[in-house]
Scaffold this motif. Structure first.
Motif, PDB file in Angstrom:
ATOM      1  N   GLU A  76       0.837  -1.194   0.000  1.00 64.74           N
ATOM      2  CA  GLU A  76       0.000   0.000   0.000  1.00 64.74           C
ATOM      3  C   GLU A  76       0.870   1.242   0.000  1.00 64.74           C
ATOM      4  N   CYS A  77       0.368   2.277  -0.660  1.00 66.64           N
ATOM      5  CA  CYS A  77       1.081   3.550  -0.705  1.00 66.64           C
ATOM      6  C   CYS A  77       1.131   4.147   0.694  1.00 66.64           C
ATOM      7  N   GLN A  78       2.282   4.686   1.078  1.00 64.45           N
ATOM      8  CA  GLN A  78       2.434   5.238   2.420  1.00 64.45           C
ATOM      9  C   GLN A  78       1.726   6.572   2.591  1.00 64.45           C
ATOM     10  N   VAL A  83      -3.046   0.608  -3.751  1.00 63.54           N
ATOM     11  CA  VAL A  83      -2.271  -0.601  -4.040  1.00 63.54           C
ATOM     12  C   VAL A  83      -1.530  -0.490  -5.369  1.00 63.54           C
ATOM     13  N   ASP A  84      -1.751   0.582  -6.112  1.00 60.85           N
ATOM     14  CA  ASP A  84      -1.071   0.775  -7.398  1.00 60.85           C
ATOM     15  C   ASP A  84       0.282   1.445  -7.154  1.00 60.85           C
ATOM     16  N   LEU A  89      10.435   2.158  -7.507  1.00 61.29           N
ATOM     17  CA  LEU A  89      10.844   2.813  -6.263  1.00 61.29           C
ATOM     18  C   LEU A  89      10.838   1.840  -5.099  1.00 61.29           C
ATOM     19  N   LEU A  90       9.898   0.922  -5.106  1.00 61.88           N
ATOM     20  CA  LEU A  90       9.844  -0.063  -4.024  1.00 61.88           C
ATOM     21  C   LEU A  90      11.029  -1.015  -4.086  1.00 61.88           C
ATOM     22  N   GLN A  91      11.418  -1.413  -5.275  1.00 63.98           N
ATOM     23  CA  GLN A  91      12.511  -2.372  -5.420  1.00 63.98           C
ATOM     24  C   GLN A  91      13.865  -1.747  -5.112  1.00 63.98           C
ATOM     25  N   CYS A 101       0.785   9.605  -6.329  1.00 64.53           N
ATOM     26  CA  CYS A 101       1.505  10.411  -5.333  1.00 64.53           C
ATOM     27  C   CYS A 101       2.912  10.747  -5.812  1.00 64.53           C
ATOM     28  N   ARG A 102       3.528   9.834  -6.549  1.00 66.00           N
ATOM     29  CA  ARG A 102       4.869  10.107  -7.078  1.00 66.00           C
ATOM     30  C   ARG A 102       4.842  11.277  -8.051  1.00 66.00           C
TER      31      ARG A 102
END
Length: 251
Positions: A76-78, A83-84, A89-91, A101-102
């Motif tokens: 989930e986005c912080q 959930v998209d 960025l996560l990896q 949001c990005r």
């Protein structure tokens, strides 16, 4: 005349049949012709094998992880709990943030190059190489494929460490201004030193020119009226400019 008997069958030498159409003229090994794979299309310039090996071949990015039906199984986005999330960025930065949001917060989730981190946030190379402090995303250099890879950093992580190091944005601004003043002072000192050296060289050259002119200049005596020396009784003429005296005879 005696008849010549033919040689026996086993006495004939071996015969080799050459296919001249398949033979290649190597010009004795001195002149090599380039194949099509050794030439570059439009420019026609040759390219060595090492450069071809070093040329970056784009690799296919791994597919993003699937989104599961269960909400508890997804990232989930912080910021908005979507959930998209952006899996790049996560990896690479371990930051779960969605694409919306990005894009909506570039001042927080934009990417910075290594040069921007050093110039804008006054960070050092050892700090930027430390993967525990700054996880980075290594990408091929867009300017030239054979150059070193480009290292990208997440802005929010860089700002957090820089503000902690310099004592907030005000401390970062003070340090930046101090370095700018030191840079201007060094430039001023260097300029004054170069100006002083130039003046010394100019004075030396002028002095040398004057000395050379004095050495080259020939003095011509200008004698006045001859006078009789009371001691010797001889006639003496005196130069008006330098004062030298010479004896002369009057007729």
């Amino acid at each position: 005349m005696e008849a010549v008997e033919p040689l026996p069958k086993n006495a004939w030498t071996k015969f080799y049949d050459y296919d001249l159409s398949s033979m290649k003229d190597t010009k004795a090994g001195f002149i090599q012709e380039l194949d099509e794979k050794d030439t570059v299309g439009a420019g026609g310039d040759t390219e060595t094998e090492n450069n071809r090996k070093r040329k970056w071949q784009p690799t296919k990015a791994p597919p993003d992880p699937s989104i599961f039906l269960g909400a508890e199984d997804n990232f989930e986005c912080q910021d908005c709990t979507s959930v998209d999330v952006d899996f790049q960025l996560l990896q690479h930065f371990h930051v779960p943030v969605c694409v919306g949001c990005r894009d909506a917060q570039p001042e927080k989730y934009s990417l910075l190059t290594k040069t921007e981190c050093r110039l804008d946030y006054l960070l050092t190379d050892p700090e930027l190489r430390d993967t525990e402090l700054f996880p980075h995303w290594e990408r091929p250099n867009p300017k030239k494929a054979t150059w070193n890879n480009m290292m990208l950093y997440l802005r929010c992580q860089v700002e957090e460490f820089a503000f902690k190091k310099w004592g907030g944005p005000e401390g970062l601004d003070r340090e930046f201004e101090r370095r700018e003043r030191d840079k201007e002072a060094r430039k001023e000192i260097k300029f004054k030193k170069e100006l002083r050296d130039l003046r010394n060289k100019t004075r030396t050259s002028v002095w040398q020119d004057k000395k050379a002119q004095q050495r080259v200049k020939v003095h011509t005596h200008s004698f006045g009226t001859a006078l009789v020396d009371p001691e010797s009784g001889a006639s003496v003429q005196t130069c008006i400019e330098c004062g030298i005296q010479v004896e002369c005879e009057e007729f």
